[in-house]
Design an enzyme around this catalytic site. Structure first.
Site, PDB file in Angstrom:
ATOM      1  N   ARG A 153      -2.036  20.130  -3.034  1.00 38.72           N
ATOM      2  CA  ARG A 153      -2.914  19.369  -3.340  1.00 38.72           C
ATOM      3  C   ARG A 153      -3.851  20.123  -3.250  1.00 38.72           C
ATOM      4  O   ARG A 153      -5.329  20.068  -3.938  1.00 38.72           O
ATOM      5  CB  ARG A 153      -2.585  18.123  -2.782  1.00 38.72           C
ATOM      6  CG  ARG A 153      -3.963  17.086  -3.331  1.00 38.72           C
ATOM      7  CD  ARG A 153      -4.823  16.386  -2.504  1.00 38.72           C
ATOM      8  NE  ARG A 153      -5.545  15.223  -3.015  1.00 38.72           N
ATOM      9  CZ  ARG A 153      -6.925  15.918  -2.732  1.00 38.72           C
ATOM     10  NH1 ARG A 153      -7.150  16.946  -1.880  1.00 38.72           N
ATOM     11  NH2 ARG A 153      -8.048  15.132  -3.408  1.00 38.72           N
ATOM     12  N   HIS A 199      -9.112  22.248  -4.580  1.00 42.26           N
ATOM     13  CA  HIS A 199     -10.997  23.666  -4.432  1.00 42.26           C
ATOM     14  C   HIS A 199     -10.337  24.702  -4.989  1.00 42.26           C
ATOM     15  O   HIS A 199     -10.509  25.557  -4.602  1.00 42.26           O
ATOM     16  CB  HIS A 199     -10.617  23.129  -2.794  1.00 42.26           C
ATOM     17  CG  HIS A 199     -10.664  21.809  -2.309  1.00 42.26           C
ATOM     18  ND1 HIS A 199     -11.580  21.431  -1.969  1.00 42.26           N
ATOM     19  CD2 HIS A 199      -9.371  21.140  -1.633  1.00 42.26           C
ATOM     20  CE1 HIS A 199     -11.913  20.221  -1.877  1.00 42.26           C
ATOM     21  NE2 HIS A 199     -10.232  20.403  -1.023  1.00 42.26           N
TER      22      HIS A 199
END
Length: 119
Positions: free
Chosen positions: A71, A76
């Site tokens: 995730r 990011h």
């Protein structure tokens, strides 16, 4: 457990079902399908963090920590280092076993506080 984990488990299964439907529409070379797949992978990765560690231990073959950490990579990934081929590999290799494990957890550990309303 103060909060029920079963809605998160069902959310994981729902995200996997959506990814499968996306796959049926075309390849991840299509940027819209790619983006949709990434979003659902992010959602299911985040939901795995809400499953109790004691239950995840029942399925040691599932890379729970890596799925959860995925995730952060997805969220990011500002520079676009994740390519469609890598994402396709994750989908092909991990989603089937993850779906089976999560469904088995739901089957083996019914939540008496949970009601079975369709979503």
């Amino acid at each position: 457990m103060s909060k029920s984990w079963t809605p998160y488990a069902r959310h994981i299964l729902d995200a996997i079902a959506k990814i499968i439907r996306i796959q049926e529409r075309g390849t991840l070379e299509d940027e819209v399908l790619y983006a949709a797949s990434l979003r659902h992978l992010q959602t299911l990765s985040e939901a795995t963090q809400k499953l109790p560690e004691s239950l995840k231990k029942e399925y040691p073959a599932i890379p729970w920590r890596e799925i959860s950490g995925f995730r952060n990579i997805l969220v990011h990934n500002y520079l676009g280092d994740i390519d469609p081929l890598t994402i396709q590999g994750v989908i092909d290799l991990h989603l089937g076993p993850l779906a089976q494990a999560v469904q088995a957890l739901l089957d083996q550990h019914p939540d008496p506080a949970s009601t079975s309303h369709p979503s």
